[in-house]
Design a protein around this motif. Structure first.
Motif, PDB file in Angstrom:
ATOM      1  N   SER A 213       2.179  46.093 -15.739  1.00  0.00           N
ATOM      2  CA  SER A 213       1.665  44.749 -15.473  1.00  0.00           C
ATOM      3  C   SER A 213       1.463  44.531 -13.980  1.00  0.00           C
ATOM      4  O   SER A 213       0.488  43.900 -13.552  1.00  0.00           O
ATOM      5  N   LYS A 214       2.404  45.056 -13.171  1.00  0.00           N
ATOM      6  CA  LYS A 214       2.296  44.885 -11.721  1.00  0.00           C
ATOM      7  C   LYS A 214       1.058  45.614 -11.180  1.00  0.00           C
ATOM      8  O   LYS A 214       0.346  45.100 -10.316  1.00  0.00           O
ATOM      9  N   VAL A 215       0.814  46.825 -11.691  1.00  0.00           N
ATOM     10  CA  VAL A 215      -0.359  47.587 -11.246  1.00  0.00           C
ATOM     11  C   VAL A 215      -1.636  46.851 -11.642  1.00  0.00           C
ATOM     12  O   VAL A 215      -2.564  46.707 -10.827  1.00  0.00           O
ATOM     13  N   LYS A 216      -1.695  46.374 -12.889  1.00  0.00           N
ATOM     14  CA  LYS A 216      -2.897  45.676 -13.357  1.00  0.00           C
ATOM     15  C   LYS A 216      -3.150  44.416 -12.534  1.00  0.00           C
ATOM     16  O   LYS A 216      -4.295  44.130 -12.127  1.00  0.00           O
ATOM     17  N   ALA A 217      -2.069  43.663 -12.265  1.00  0.00           N
ATOM     18  CA  ALA A 217      -2.208  42.431 -11.490  1.00  0.00           C
ATOM     19  C   ALA A 217      -2.687  42.730 -10.072  1.00  0.00           C
ATOM     20  O   ALA A 217      -3.562  42.029  -9.533  1.00  0.00           O
ATOM     21  N   LYS A 218      -2.147  43.778  -9.478  1.00  0.00           N
ATOM     22  CA  LYS A 218      -2.532  44.130  -8.108  1.00  0.00           C
ATOM     23  C   LYS A 218      -3.984  44.600  -8.060  1.00  0.00           C
ATOM     24  O   LYS A 218      -4.732  44.271  -7.130  1.00  0.00           O
ATOM     25  N   ARG A 219      -4.395  45.377  -9.047  1.00  0.00           N
ATOM     26  CA  ARG A 219      -5.783  45.844  -9.117  1.00  0.00           C
ATOM     27  C   ARG A 219      -6.758  44.677  -9.185  1.00  0.00           C
ATOM     28  O   ARG A 219      -7.777  44.643  -8.489  1.00  0.00           O
ATOM     29  N   LEU A 220      -6.430  43.695 -10.031  1.00  0.00           N
ATOM     30  CA  LEU A 220      -7.332  42.554 -10.223  1.00  0.00           C
ATOM     31  C   LEU A 220      -7.347  41.647  -8.990  1.00  0.00           C
ATOM     32  O   LEU A 220      -8.405  41.189  -8.558  1.00  0.00           O
ATOM     33  N   LYS A 221      -6.171  41.382  -8.426  1.00  0.00           N
ATOM     34  CA  LYS A 221      -6.086  40.458  -7.290  1.00  0.00           C
ATOM     35  C   LYS A 221      -6.718  41.034  -6.026  1.00  0.00           C
ATOM     36  O   LYS A 221      -7.355  40.321  -5.257  1.00  0.00           O
ATOM     37  N   ASP A 222      -6.516  42.347  -5.813  1.00  0.00           N
ATOM     38  CA  ASP A 222      -6.985  42.963  -4.566  1.00  0.00           C
ATOM     39  C   ASP A 222      -8.312  43.705  -4.728  1.00  0.00           C
ATOM     40  O   ASP A 222      -8.828  44.281  -3.767  1.00  0.00           O
ATOM     41  N   GLY A 223      -8.856  43.716  -5.954  1.00  0.00           N
ATOM     42  CA  GLY A 223     -10.136  44.363  -6.172  1.00  0.00           C
ATOM     43  C   GLY A 223     -10.102  45.877  -5.997  1.00  0.00           C
ATOM     44  O   GLY A 223     -11.062  46.476  -5.521  1.00  0.00           O
ATOM     45  N   TRP A 224      -8.989  46.485  -6.398  1.00  0.00           N
ATOM     46  CA  TRP A 224      -8.897  47.940  -6.306  1.00  0.00           C
ATOM     47  C   TRP A 224      -9.889  48.599  -7.268  1.00  0.00           C
ATOM     48  O   TRP A 224     -10.156  48.111  -8.361  1.00  0.00           O
ATOM     49  N   GLY A 225     -10.401  49.747  -6.837  1.00  0.00           N
ATOM     50  CA  GLY A 225     -11.210  50.566  -7.722  1.00  0.00           C
ATOM     51  C   GLY A 225     -10.361  51.665  -8.326  1.00  0.00           C
ATOM     52  O   GLY A 225      -9.168  51.754  -8.081  1.00  0.00           O
ATOM     53  N   LYS A 226     -10.980  52.504  -9.138  1.00  0.00           N
ATOM     54  CA  LYS A 226     -10.268  53.627  -9.749  1.00  0.00           C
ATOM     55  C   LYS A 226     -10.915  54.928  -9.328  1.00  0.00           C
ATOM     56  O   LYS A 226     -12.121  55.008  -9.094  1.00  0.00           O
TER      57      LYS A 226
END
Length: 318
Positions: A213-226
């Motif tokens: 959940s923490k990874v998903k939240a951080k990805r969405l909030k900070d606009g991380w790519g994969k």
């Protein structure tokens, strides 16, 4: 700062206070008088204390007189000696100190071990001797802080496994791709070649919620790519990439260790948690294990030719 448990008899309470005074600013100390919880036996309180501390200091003042083999001798309280054995078994003997008042009987099992002594409590130079004794303990702790022990909880082992099985393999593989000038696809199918590689490991400042959940939240909030690196030896590597930093050829990888889920579960099992929220002790325990996980990683990273200068670790609020 390390957390230190300090135990003594009631008669030795003033010595405990002087030791804590000398450790002020160096460690977070808790005297035995503050550590026991209402509704628990002394034994349960003691056994429940071990994992919450990095070190323990037990102070044996000459409070009793015993006759041993027809010889009268001054001795410390038996419960202080018991606590010394209890913490030594839990933390390891190198992290537990047994301070003896001079001329106090030493248990035969401790013969040959260098123990810190202090003079009689009524000695006019007692404060000076206490300072000298505590300074020696500080030196030992500072040296000990450079090593990482396997304890009740698995933070050291988890950090080692995460580093060896994931971090090193990842950096090595991406450095090979850099040499080969391999193209990667980022957001919008933009082609990208690695000119400079950075890898940041983000460690949450608490273990609440699961790491997924923490990874998903951080990805969405900070606009991380994969970014996916095709398998070479064992498995594919799926990374998060901070796209905002992917400029001038810099590939900035970020990762939140999923293995911290196991650490969270270990803390819950050890503390026998049956409630929502965290007690002060649970918070201390969690913070200690997070700190140890980070310190172990940093030690391993800085000692490895592949990761040194590329990988860094941060504790963040997620």
């Amino acid at each position: 700062m390390p957390n230190i448990f300090i135990g003594s008899s009631r008669e030795g309470k003033k010595v405990t206070e002087k030791v804590i005074e000398q450790l002020k600013g160096f460690a977070d100390c808790r005297a035995w008088t503050e550590a026991f919880e209402i509704g628990k036996s002394n034994f349960d309180n003691l056994t429940g204390q071990i994992a919450f501390y990095d070190y323990a200091i037990l102070i044996a003042t000459a409070d009793d007189v015993i006759t041993s083999r027809k010889k009268q001798q001054k001795t410390g309280r038996d419960n202080v000696l018991f606590e010394f054995g209890l913490f030594s078994g839990g933390l390891g003997h190198s992290k537990v100190f047994y301070i003896l008042e001079k001329n106090t009987k030493i248990p035969s099992d401790l013969t040959g071990i260098t123990l810190p002594f202090v003079p009689n409590r009524y000695d006019p130079n007692f404060d000076i001797h206490i300072k000298t004794c505590v300074d020696e303990i500080k030196k030992h702790i500072l040296n000990k802080e450079k090593t990482f022990d396997l304890g009740f909880l698995p933070s050291t082992a988890l950090a080692y496994g995460y580093f060896s099985n994931f971090i090193v393999r990842t950096v090595e593989r991406l450095l090979e791709d850099k040499v080969k000038k391999k193209n990667f696809s980022l957001a919008g199918n933009r082609k990208f070649q690695i000119q400079d590689l950075k890898f940041t490991i983000l460690i949450p400042n608490d273990l609440s919620d699961d790491m997924f959940s923490k990874v998903k939240a951080k990805r969405l909030k900070d606009g991380w790519g994969k970014l996916n690196v095709v398998r070479k030896e064992i498995r594919d590597y799926d990374f998060s990439v901070d796209i905002s930093k992917a400029v001038n050829g810099e590939l900035h990888l970020v990762d939140i260790p999923f293995t911290l889920n196991a650490l969270n579960k270990a803390v819950e099992l050890y503390s026998k948690k049956q409630h929502i929220g965290k007690t002060v002790k649970e918070q201390i325990l969690e913070e200690r294990e997070i700190r140890n996980f980070k310190r172990t990683l940093e030690y391993l990273i800085n000692g490895n030719a592949f990761t040194k200068g590329i990988v860094n670790v941060e504790i963040v609020d997620i």
